[in-house]
Scaffold this motif. Structure first.
Motif, PDB file in Angstrom:
ATOM      1  N   HIS A 266      75.069   0.721  55.084  1.00  0.00           N
ATOM      2  CA  HIS A 266      73.997   0.916  56.064  1.00  0.00           C
ATOM      3  C   HIS A 266      72.755   1.327  55.275  1.00  0.00           C
ATOM      4  CE1 HIS A 266      71.626   3.013  59.124  1.00  0.00           C
ATOM      5  NE2 HIS A 266      72.319   2.332  60.041  1.00  0.00           N
TER       6      HIS A 266
ATOM      7  N   GLU B  44      70.573   3.502  55.491  1.00  0.00           N
ATOM      8  CA  GLU B  44      70.280   4.928  55.310  1.00  0.00           C
ATOM      9  C   GLU B  44      71.452   5.710  54.716  1.00  0.00           C
ATOM     10  OE1 GLU B  44      68.717   6.649  58.927  1.00  0.00           O
ATOM     11  OE2 GLU B  44      67.686   4.782  59.425  1.00  0.00           O
ATOM     12  N   TYR B  45      72.554   5.007  54.480  1.00  0.00           N
ATOM     13  CA  TYR B  45      73.774   5.736  54.108  1.00  0.00           C
ATOM     14  C   TYR B  45      73.659   6.454  52.746  1.00  0.00           C
ATOM     15  CZ  TYR B  45      78.706   6.836  53.560  1.00  0.00           C
ATOM     16  OH  TYR B  45      79.877   7.507  53.395  1.00  0.00           O
TER      17      TYR B  45
ATOM     18  N   ASP C 251      71.046   7.801  51.206  1.00  0.00           N
ATOM     19  CA  ASP C 251      70.265   9.040  51.263  1.00  0.00           C
ATOM     20  C   ASP C 251      70.827  10.016  52.298  1.00  0.00           C
ATOM     21  OD1 ASP C 251      68.489   8.069  49.350  1.00  0.00           O
ATOM     22  OD2 ASP C 251      67.348   6.960  50.874  1.00  0.00           O
ATOM     23  N   ASP C 252      71.432   9.483  53.335  1.00  0.00           N
ATOM     24  CA  ASP C 252      71.966  10.347  54.398  1.00  0.00           C
ATOM     25  C   ASP C 252      73.361   9.830  54.781  1.00  0.00           C
ATOM     26  OD1 ASP C 252      72.477  11.952  56.527  1.00  0.00           O
ATOM     27  OD2 ASP C 252      71.060  10.950  57.898  1.00  0.00           O
TER      28      ASP C 252
ATOM     29  N   HIS D 206      76.500   6.179  60.093  1.00  0.00           N
ATOM     30  CA  HIS D 206      75.756   5.138  59.366  1.00  0.00           C
ATOM     31  C   HIS D 206      76.749   4.085  58.866  1.00  0.00           C
ATOM     32  CE1 HIS D 206      72.076   7.934  58.612  1.00  0.00           C
ATOM     33  NE2 HIS D 206      71.998   7.287  59.765  1.00  0.00           N
TER      34      HIS D 206
END
Lengths: 425, 229
Positions: free
Chosen positions: A83, A85-86, A88-89, A94
């Motif tokens: 994903h 954003e996975y 970084d977060d 995600h």
């Protein structure tokens, strides 16, 4: 005779001087061998610099390549589809969807050696009275068995085979006080805030050599994970790609993938390894610069000696009609030959050594085995020839030797023939 | 008809040694006509080598003018002086001064290569001059493999192969025995008489002076005597 007498000086200056190049090339080469010992010594310095850079760079290329390959094969892969954003977060929701489509897409790429689908979450692992936090990963045992080195890290029991199996890192198992056959209960947060739970029997204990992983890692089958953490049948956190060649990483990561996912190359997944490689290469580069500076001074010294010894001869060349610029060129050509000799020698030695090592490898001492495991290095190091380092070494030596001759050549250019001719041999 | 190759007018050369001015040449006037064979004699320090260097463009006069073949050397920069030496002046040095890493033939071809003469013409002219000087079998030998007399003959070959307007010789017999000196002087005489080469030779050697048609004696930087015949 009359033609020479009647030829005005101004027109003589326009005569082509290309004929001089051949004789200057011959003079430069033959002059090198007037003092063979000094020539070999100076050329050896150049050869050492070239060898030092190309050999060490190639060995490091091989080492870094092996480390990257080891890390990729153990767990991370060369590329991961995630994903966006996975990274970084790494929030649980995600997720990537349509995993089977992505697997099919990736499997058809010629650069890809193997794919593995993974889903993961942090969880509280409990056995009896003991509870510890861990990283629970759902994997497809068949996919992992194809290329991951994780199954080979089992030190007790066996690797995952099917539903209900659980593999723990060696320190986590020790902390929980469990062994083969014992049950471990896992509690976590599922999708949309639900409670994730699973109770599985330990079938194997693995040791990766990395303390963090050995202390937190728990692996189960992807189906068990999806059931416990309430994921859909086509959902996961990462599609891990192992490539045949590390050099294809950027190309595979850069190709268009499905909407809603992003391809992360290992350089983004393991930034600490990139930093380590850059740090080592900076150190190498600095060392090469230091050696190159020493070589430049050695060449300066050689040519100061040369003009000291040949002052009278250089004055004679001026007297015969050689221009100051030609005399300077004469020294630059001699330095060029010296550089060619030194770099050829250095590259030949480097080539022979690297050829031998590429067959037999460089064995690392037994005492460094633990360190090797931590840094994911193989037991034998194989070089990977660096054309870039070759280019840098040859060009920098060419430039360095030519710069080194500037000062002696400038002195020769300013030399008054009458004073030079007065010098005693 | 006046056809000067060398014209020196009021030339002086002052060196400074240990802050003391040394007058190597004092107001020298000299004209050398085309085809002359001139010897410059005099005791050490008389200025003969300095005069030769000034004529050859290896040194510049402190005052006065020097012209070679109608070209005033005072007006030339270092590069132009080098070009003038390359095309108009041949040098024969006391210590032969051949290039040790080149063969006799390559030494003879050297100046032609600087001049940009084509390879075929160079080879032919070098072969011709070496043959005329009796060195045809020595072409592939390096200077270290030649006797002093042979080296000096190669130096003469190198100096005249480009047919310069002027041949300058600085103590050409200094390192030769009397037999070899005689051979060299016979050679210079032939070049002077048959090819019309203008020769100016600085020397201590009475034998060289005896071969010159015009003998100039210097003392304390001045021309003391200038006689012909």
């Amino acid at each position: 005779m009359d033609e020479a007498l009647n030829r005005p000086v101004a027109s003589l200056r326009l005569n082509p001087k290309f004929g001089a190049v051949n004789v200057l090339l011959a003079l430069g080469w033959r002059n090198l061998w007037r003092n063979p010992r000094r020539t070999w010594l100076t050329a050896s310095g150049i050869a050492f610099s070239v060898w030092m850079l190309v050999f060490s760079w190639s060995m490091n290329n091989g080492t870094f390549g092996a480390m990257i390959d080891t890390a990729a094969r153990q767990f991370l892969g060369h590329v991961q589809i995630q994903h966006p954003e996975y990274l970084d977060d790494p929030a649980f929701d995600h997720l990537i969807n349509d995993v089977s489509g992505l697997v099919e897409d990736a499997s058809n790429l010629p650069e890809v050696e193997g794919v593995a689908v993974r889903a993961q979450s942090t969880a509280l692992l409990s056995a009896g009275e003991r509870s510890f936090g861990g990283l629970v990963i759902g994997v497809d045992p068949q996919q992992e068995a194809v290329w991951s080195t994780m199954p080979s890290r089992i030190v007790e029991g066996r690797y995952l085979q099917g539903a209900g199996d659980l593999v723990l890192g060696v320190r986590l198992a020790r902390n929980l006080g469990v062994g083969i056959g014992d049950e471990v209960v896992m509690l976590g947060t599922a999708l949309k805030g639900g409670v994730a739970a699973a109770a599985l029997a330990v079938v194997g204990i693995l040791e990766t050599g990395q303390a963090e992983m050995d202390r937190t890692l728990a692996q189960m089958t992807l189906d068990d994970f999806r059931a416990g953490w309430q994921l859909g049948a086509d959902q996961a956190h990462a599609l891990v790609l192992l490539l045949h060649r590390n050099k294809d990483t950027a190309a595979v990561a850069g190709r268009p993938w499905a909407d809603g996912v992003i391809a992360r190359p290992w350089t983004e997944l393991m930034p600490e390894m990139v930093q380590m490689v850059e740090l080592k290469r900076s150190g190498q580069g600095l060392f090469f610069v230091l050696i190159a500076v020493i070589v430049v001074f050695s060449v300066i010294n050689t040519f100061m000696m040369i003009i000291f010894e040949r002052t009278r001869e250089l004055g004679m060349l001026r007297a015969l009609g050689m221009r100051g610029g030609q005399l300077q060129t004469h020294l630059h050509i001699e330095a060029f030959w010296l550089c060619i000799l030194g770099t050829s020698l250095g590259l030949a030695l480097t080539g022979i050594l690297l050829a031998l090592l590429s067959v037999n490898g460089l064995p690392l001492p037994e005492s460094t085995r633990e360190l090797m495991m931590i840094y994911q290095m193989p037991e034998r190091l194989y070089p990977e020839y660096s054309w870039g380092a070759t280019w840098v070494a040859v060009v920098s030596m060419l430039i360095g030797t030519q710069l080194a001759v500037l000062l002696p050549a400038w002195r020769v250019r300013r030399m008054l023939p009458v004073e030079a001719l007065r010098k005693e041999d | 008809m006046s056809n000067p190759v060398v014209e020196v007018r009021g030339a002086s050369r002052v060196y400074t040694e240990d802050a003391v001015p040394v007058h190597a040449l004092r107001d020298v006037d000299l004209t050398v006509q085309r085809g002359e064979f001139v010897s410059l004699a005099g005791p050490s320090g008389s200025g003969k080598s300095t005069l030769l260097n000034v004529i050859g463009g290896l040194d510049r006069p402190t005052s006065g003018t020097v012209s070679i073949d109608g070209v005033c050397l005072n007006d030339l920069n270092d590069t132009e002086l080098a070009d003038l030496r390359l095309h108009k002046i041949g040098f024969v040095f006391q210590s032969y001064n051949l290039i040790p890493v080149l063969s006799a033939r390559e030494n003879v071809e050297f100046i032609m290569q600087l001049q940009g003469v084509g390879a075929a013409e160079r080879a032919q002219r070098a072969a011709d001059i070496l043959q005329s000087l009796g060195l045809e079998t020595m072409g592939d030998r390096r200077p270290g493999e030649l006797s002093g007399g042979q080296q000096q003959r190669v130096a003469v070959a190198r100096a005249i192969v480009t047919e310069p307007a002027l041949l300058l010789a600085d103590e050409p017999s200094a390192n030769l025995d009397s037999t070899t000196t005689g051979e060299l002087l016979d050679l210079l005489r032939v070049l002077n008489e048959t090819r019309g080469v203008t020769i100016v030779a600085a020397t201590h050697d009475p034998m060289v002076m005896s071969y010159a048609k015009r003998r100039i004696t210097l003392r304390d930087g001045r021309i003391e005597n200038d006689s012909t015949g």
